[in-house]
Design a protein around this motif. Sequence first.
Motif, mmCIF file in Angstrom:
data_model
loop_
_atom_site.group_PDB
_atom_site.id
_atom_site.type_symbol
_atom_site.label_atom_id
_atom_site.label_comp_id
_atom_site.label_asym_id
_atom_site.label_seq_id
_atom_site.Cartn_x
_atom_site.Cartn_y
_atom_site.Cartn_z
ATOM 1 N N GLN A 37 0.830 -1.035 -0.137
ATOM 2 C CA GLN A 37 -0.379 0.195 0.090
ATOM 3 C C GLN A 37 1.339 1.004 -0.001
ATOM 4 O OE1 GLN A 37 -1.530 1.157 4.096
ATOM 5 N NE2 GLN A 37 -0.761 -0.265 4.772
ATOM 6 N N PHE A 38 0.323 2.443 -0.491
ATOM 7 C CA PHE A 38 1.065 3.136 -0.208
ATOM 8 C C PHE A 38 -0.174 4.071 0.767
ATOM 9 C CE2 PHE A 38 2.237 2.996 -4.818
ATOM 10 C CZ PHE A 38 3.657 2.847 -4.291
ATOM 11 N N SER A 39 0.286 5.141 1.320
ATOM 12 C CA SER A 39 -0.890 5.473 2.556
ATOM 13 C C SER A 39 -0.787 7.243 2.006
ATOM 14 C CB SER A 39 -0.870 4.855 3.891
ATOM 15 O OG SER A 39 -1.480 5.392 4.677
ATOM 16 N N PRO A 40 -1.170 8.449 2.137
ATOM 17 C CA PRO A 40 -2.881 7.720 2.087
ATOM 18 C C PRO A 40 -2.664 7.670 0.535
ATOM 19 C CG PRO A 40 -1.884 10.047 2.131
ATOM 20 C CD PRO A 40 -0.668 9.808 2.819
ATOM 21 N N THR A 41 -3.649 6.593 -0.284
ATOM 22 C CA THR A 41 -3.565 6.407 -1.522
ATOM 23 C C THR A 41 -3.918 7.928 -2.173
ATOM 24 O OG1 THR A 41 -5.772 6.581 -1.923
ATOM 25 C CG2 THR A 41 -4.195 3.983 -1.249
ATOM 26 N N GLY A 127 -2.924 -3.980 -5.645
ATOM 27 C CA GLY A 127 -3.918 -3.095 -4.847
ATOM 28 C C GLY A 127 -2.338 -2.277 -4.478
ATOM 29 N N MET A 128 -1.132 -1.699 -4.766
ATOM 30 C CA MET A 128 -0.327 -1.073 -4.276
ATOM 31 C C MET A 128 0.213 0.095 -5.461
ATOM 32 S SD MET A 128 3.285 -1.189 -2.606
ATOM 33 C CE MET A 128 4.401 -0.136 -1.611
ATOM 34 N N VAL A 129 -0.945 0.737 -5.446
ATOM 35 C CA VAL A 129 -1.209 1.901 -6.584
ATOM 36 C C VAL A 129 -1.300 3.517 -5.935
ATOM 37 C CG1 VAL A 129 -1.258 1.277 -9.039
ATOM 38 C CG2 VAL A 129 -3.078 1.407 -7.071
#
Length: 241
Positions: A37-41, A127-129
């Motif tokens: 994940q990126f956070s925030p997306t 989902g890592m976008v």
Amino acid sequence: MRLTSLLATLAAAAVASAQDQTIMVGGNETNNGNIYQFSPTTITATNGSVITFLFNGLPGNHSVTQSSFSSPCQPMAGGFGSGWVEILTSPPTGNALPTWELTITNASAPIWFFCQQLMPIPHCTAGMVGAINVQPGANSFSAFQSAALKAGTVGEGQNGLVGIGASASAEPVIPSEGVTLFIGPSATATAPAGGSNSGSAAASASAPAGSAPPSGAVAIGFNFNSLIILSGVIVGAVMVL
Ligand SMILES: *[C@@H]1O[C@H](CO)[C@@H](O)[C@H](O)[C@H]1NC(C)=O
Ligand SMILES: *[C@@H]1O[C@H](CO)[C@@H](O)[C@H](O)[C@H]1NC(C)=O
Ligand SMILES: *[C@@H]1O[C@H](CO)[C@@H](O)[C@H](O)[C@H]1NC(C)=O
Ligand SMILES: *[C@@H]1O[C@H](CO)[C@@H](O)[C@H](O)[C@H]1NC(C)=O
Ligand SMILES: [Cu+2]
């Protein structure tokens, strides 16, 4: 009087436009789980603002690579790329985490990005976008991420530092031991023993003055002038640290 209030308004606008922000790359023990994940997306960012990608997934091995709405998991031609940043230890010596700074050069352009890592599973299709400055209308972040989950392949090609809508002036800063930066098949950089100097690793990733960049490495051609600029950035970074 009028001039004074105009100047005050301009000063306020300048302050307001400096919306520097941080996006975390990867998950860790304390932010519940999903390492892909990126956070925030998504964020919105003004022209000229600096986005710091903080590689805080421990351990982790990730990239920040520009793609396009239509091909979420493929490097975009002319896009930016951080290279892979691998953190083996948890946490690295001195808790100093790698960072990579992207400056927004066109806030009107939506910026889509993904993680290129394939191990242990492809991160992009997990989902890592992420996205910066998604514009209202048809191309939503949720549609982008849904397309990433269905993508057949994840592109491994290496992009340069300069992208469409945003650019970096240097490779990621790797401040401590236990961190390795892979910017291409023929060039890697590892933090120096002691982890005291953020500059030497970034500098060692660049080609000598006048020579072509190593094949497969970041596509930006370092010439003497850009080395001077890079040195300035490094000196600045060291002074900040
Ligand atoms: C883990 O992530 C959380 C939030 O995402 C952050 O506040 C925390 O500092 C991170 N821990 C480490 C060791 O980086
Ligand atoms: C981290 O990723 C790079 C690029 O895919 C790879 O060369 C390296 O072996 C990876 N490290 C580990 C420990 O898997
Ligand atoms: C940001 O700067 C670019 C290049 O100068 C310009 O084309 C664009 O309209 C600007 N966008 C905003 C929102 O200011
Ligand atoms: C900024 O982005 C917008 C939207 O993609 C584009 O129409 C415009 O030409 C860009 N401006 C520059 C200076 O690249
Ligand atoms: Cu990743």
